[in-house]
Design a protein around this motif. Structure first.
Motif, mmCIF file in Angstrom:
data_model
loop_
_atom_site.group_PDB
_atom_site.id
_atom_site.type_symbol
_atom_site.label_atom_id
_atom_site.label_comp_id
_atom_site.label_asym_id
_atom_site.label_seq_id
_atom_site.Cartn_x
_atom_site.Cartn_y
_atom_site.Cartn_z
ATOM 1 N N GLU A 33 46.553 31.831 26.521
ATOM 2 C CA GLU A 33 47.122 32.945 27.353
ATOM 3 C C GLU A 33 47.840 31.967 28.891
ATOM 4 O O GLU A 33 48.635 32.594 29.094
ATOM 5 N N SER A 34 46.883 31.104 29.019
ATOM 6 C CA SER A 34 46.939 31.126 30.484
ATOM 7 C C SER A 34 48.388 29.736 30.167
ATOM 8 O O SER A 34 48.638 29.105 31.485
ATOM 9 N N TYR A 35 48.616 28.991 29.108
ATOM 10 C CA TYR A 35 49.293 28.364 28.725
ATOM 11 C C TYR A 35 50.988 28.930 28.050
ATOM 12 O O TYR A 35 51.993 28.121 28.354
ATOM 13 N N ALA A 36 50.428 30.390 27.845
ATOM 14 C CA ALA A 36 51.592 30.497 27.207
ATOM 15 C C ALA A 36 52.182 31.824 28.018
ATOM 16 O O ALA A 36 52.905 31.916 28.565
ATOM 17 N N GLU A 37 51.754 32.898 27.416
ATOM 18 C CA GLU A 37 52.504 34.694 28.015
ATOM 19 C C GLU A 37 51.675 34.853 29.429
ATOM 20 O O GLU A 37 52.613 35.868 30.055
ATOM 21 N N LYS A 38 50.014 34.234 29.562
ATOM 22 C CA LYS A 38 50.509 34.765 31.133
ATOM 23 C C LYS A 38 50.367 33.628 31.859
ATOM 24 O O LYS A 38 49.120 33.504 32.813
ATOM 25 N N ARG A 39 51.448 32.761 31.859
ATOM 26 C CA ARG A 39 51.149 31.820 33.038
ATOM 27 C C ARG A 39 51.152 32.191 34.130
ATOM 28 O O ARG A 39 50.008 31.390 34.626
ATOM 29 N N ASN A 40 52.038 32.587 34.828
ATOM 30 C CA ASN A 40 52.985 33.105 35.993
ATOM 31 C C ASN A 40 51.617 34.032 36.301
ATOM 32 O O ASN A 40 51.217 33.508 37.641
ATOM 33 N N TYR A 41 51.114 34.995 35.226
ATOM 34 C CA TYR A 41 49.911 35.569 36.179
ATOM 35 C C TYR A 41 48.858 34.606 36.090
ATOM 36 O O TYR A 41 48.280 35.236 37.566
ATOM 37 N N LEU A 42 48.285 33.612 35.737
ATOM 38 C CA LEU A 42 47.100 32.706 36.394
ATOM 39 C C LEU A 42 47.735 32.547 37.769
ATOM 40 O O LEU A 42 46.990 32.180 38.793
ATOM 41 N N ILE A 43 48.736 31.775 37.950
ATOM 42 C CA ILE A 43 49.404 31.627 39.286
ATOM 43 C C ILE A 43 49.709 32.635 40.355
ATOM 44 O O ILE A 43 48.623 32.371 41.313
ATOM 45 N N ASN A 44 50.028 33.983 39.771
ATOM 46 C CA ASN A 44 49.776 34.977 40.732
ATOM 47 C C ASN A 44 48.239 35.282 40.870
ATOM 48 O O ASN A 44 48.669 35.544 42.502
ATOM 49 N N TYR A 45 47.777 35.602 40.154
ATOM 50 C CA TYR A 45 46.113 36.286 39.950
ATOM 51 C C TYR A 45 46.026 34.588 41.596
ATOM 52 O O TYR A 45 44.692 35.163 42.728
ATOM 53 N N VAL A 46 45.984 33.492 41.715
ATOM 54 C CA VAL A 46 44.854 32.892 41.785
ATOM 55 C C VAL A 46 46.042 32.485 43.646
ATOM 56 O O VAL A 46 44.451 32.355 44.307
ATOM 57 N N GLU A 47 47.056 33.067 44.040
ATOM 58 C CA GLU A 47 47.923 32.963 45.053
ATOM 59 C C GLU A 47 47.260 33.987 45.152
ATOM 60 O O GLU A 47 46.696 34.073 46.709
ATOM 61 N N ASP A 48 47.191 35.092 45.190
ATOM 62 C CA ASP A 48 46.649 36.928 45.329
ATOM 63 C C ASP A 48 45.735 36.211 46.255
ATOM 64 O O ASP A 48 45.058 36.780 47.131
ATOM 65 N N GLN A 49 44.221 36.120 45.428
ATOM 66 C CA GLN A 49 42.774 36.247 45.906
ATOM 67 C C GLN A 49 43.271 35.201 47.258
ATOM 68 O O GLN A 49 41.860 35.446 47.615
ATOM 69 N N ILE A 50 43.073 33.737 46.891
ATOM 70 C CA ILE A 50 43.022 33.193 48.175
ATOM 71 C C ILE A 50 44.265 33.288 49.987
ATOM 72 O O ILE A 50 43.068 34.009 50.189
ATOM 73 N N GLN A 51 45.182 34.838 49.299
ATOM 74 C CA GLN A 51 45.448 35.336 50.952
ATOM 75 C C GLN A 51 44.202 36.193 51.222
ATOM 76 O O GLN A 51 44.133 36.769 52.709
ATOM 77 N N ASN A 52 44.153 37.536 49.997
ATOM 78 C CA ASN A 52 43.545 38.529 49.849
ATOM 79 C C ASN A 52 42.417 38.516 49.555
ATOM 80 O O ASN A 52 42.152 40.325 50.142
#
Length: 401
Positions: free
Chosen positions: A152-171
């Protein structure tokens, strides 16, 4: 001798006094330059400067470029914007490992409250990077890995991986719940147990937070989180290549099926188009034939009408001519025709008489009654003339009146 010694003794104090003043002047000059460097400081436009006063320790912040008052205070400078590059291992819920490499940019706050808090907690720009930015980013990446599998990290949830990390860094870190579940391995086909990590949400669908982000607490804004590459371990890489091969085969099969289906549609469409073309070609021929027949019919109709008109015209002309002739004959008794016929008849007998080869005067004449003509030819012509005049009802006598 005494005079010479007295003169020598008086010159030494004068020399010492001049050297002392020179030393004092140099010291004062050095102190002046030292004071100049400690009195003012030039600030670049891309940096923020903190001046801590030497006596009370108060913090003065400068966020605009130019020459600023230092007053012998301690100076600390921070970059307004910086980039942190990371190279962090990450573990997924299926046991696969990878190394996430990328960067994230952050921006320092502009208000004195947050800046003073940063200064008191970290003291300089390097400590902010090492103790704050690096710690927060590494923690968020580590906490995001278990939320998905390697695939999932390299296919269907790659965008989720980026969004999850960026969201948790800030919030801040998500509040999650873990549960074990049995799934079928996509590659080997065997069953295995994995731990799924799911994010908890409130009734409005907003993710719940386990803790507030340290960056948010200090007023630092993180943005433009990007993953440059993420190499997986050998096992996962082999599975990824196998999965990609299977996916490509499936996509190729789907493409071939769609191509074959499209070919059928194309052939059918071409057949319909050809049939329609042939049909309309026949329709064109038919239309041309109908048009020509209509034209011929119209021409024939016009000719019939013209013939009818000509017939009526000839009939009317004949009737008119007959009526005219009848009226002429009624008026003069057909005198002209009679005269013409009479002239022709006389011409015939005159021609016959001219060509007569016999004797017009008799060679022998017998005594007979007086007043009687003995010439037979003359008598015959007179009889025929009288007969013609009688048939023509032509009166050749000249009226007396």
């Amino acid at each position: 001798m005494n005079t010479r010694n007295s003169s020598s003794t008086n010159t030494v104090p004068t020399f010492v006094s001049s050297s002392g003043w020179l030393v004092v002047g140099v010291v004062i000059l050095i102190f002046f330059f030292f004071c100049c460097f400690k009195m003012f400081e030039n600030l670049d436009v891309h940096r923020i400067m903190c001046v801590q006063s030497p006596v009370k320790g108060e913090l003065t912040w400068y966020t605009t470029a130019g020459l600023k008052w230092q007053g012998f205070g301690k100076i600390t400078k921070y970059d307004k914007r910086s980039m942190y590059k990371f190279d962090i291992p990450v573990r997924f819920n299926d046991g696969g490992h990878a190394t996430m490499r990328g960067s994230v940019q952050f921006e320092m706050p502009a208000d004195k409250t947050h800046l003073s808090d940063i200064q008191s907690k970290f003291g300089n720009d390097d400590n902010v990077r090492a103790s704050l930015i690096q710690t927060v980013v590494n923690k968020c990446i580590y906490m995001t890995g278990p939320m998905m599998s390697s695939k999932e990290s390299y296919a269907e949830k790659r965008n989720y991986l980026i969004n999850y990390v960026e969201d948790q860094i800030q919030n801040g870190i998500f509040k999650t719940v873990s549960r074990d579940t049995v799934v079928k391995d996509n590659f080997s086909g065997s069953e295995k147990t994995i731990t799924l990590v799911e994010v908890l949400h409130d009734k409005n669908g907003t993710p719940l937070r386990q803790e507030e982000s340290a960056l948010s607490r200090f007023g630092i804004k993180a943005f433009n989180f990007a993953i440059e590459n993420m190499p997986y371990d050998a096992t996962v890489e082999a599975q990824i290549k196998q999965q990609q091969s299977i996916t490509m085969d499936i996509q190729t099969s789907i493409a071939d099926a769609k191509k074959a289906e499209q070919n059928v549609i194309t052939v059918e469409a071409n057949g319909k188009a050809s049939a329609a073309t042939a049909k309309w070609q026949q329709e064109v021929i038919k239309a041309k034939a109908v048009t020509e027949a209509q034209q011929q019919l119209e021409v024939a109709t016009l000719r019939a009408k013209a013939a009818e008109q000509t017939k009526r015209e000839q009939i009317l002309l004949g009737e008119g001519e007959g009526a005219r002739k009848r009226l002429v004959m009624q008026a003069n008794g057909a005198l002209e025709q009679k005269l013409e016929a009479y002239v022709k008849v006389q011409g015939v007998w005159a021609d016959a008489f001219a060509k007569f080869g016999g004797s017009i005067v008799p060679q022998f004449q017998m005594a007979g009654s007086s007043g009687t003509t003995a010439n037979g030819a003359t008598n015959f012509m007179e009889l025929m003339s009288a007969y013609a005049a009688k048939n023509l009802a032509l009166d050749m006598s000249v009226p007396k009146k």
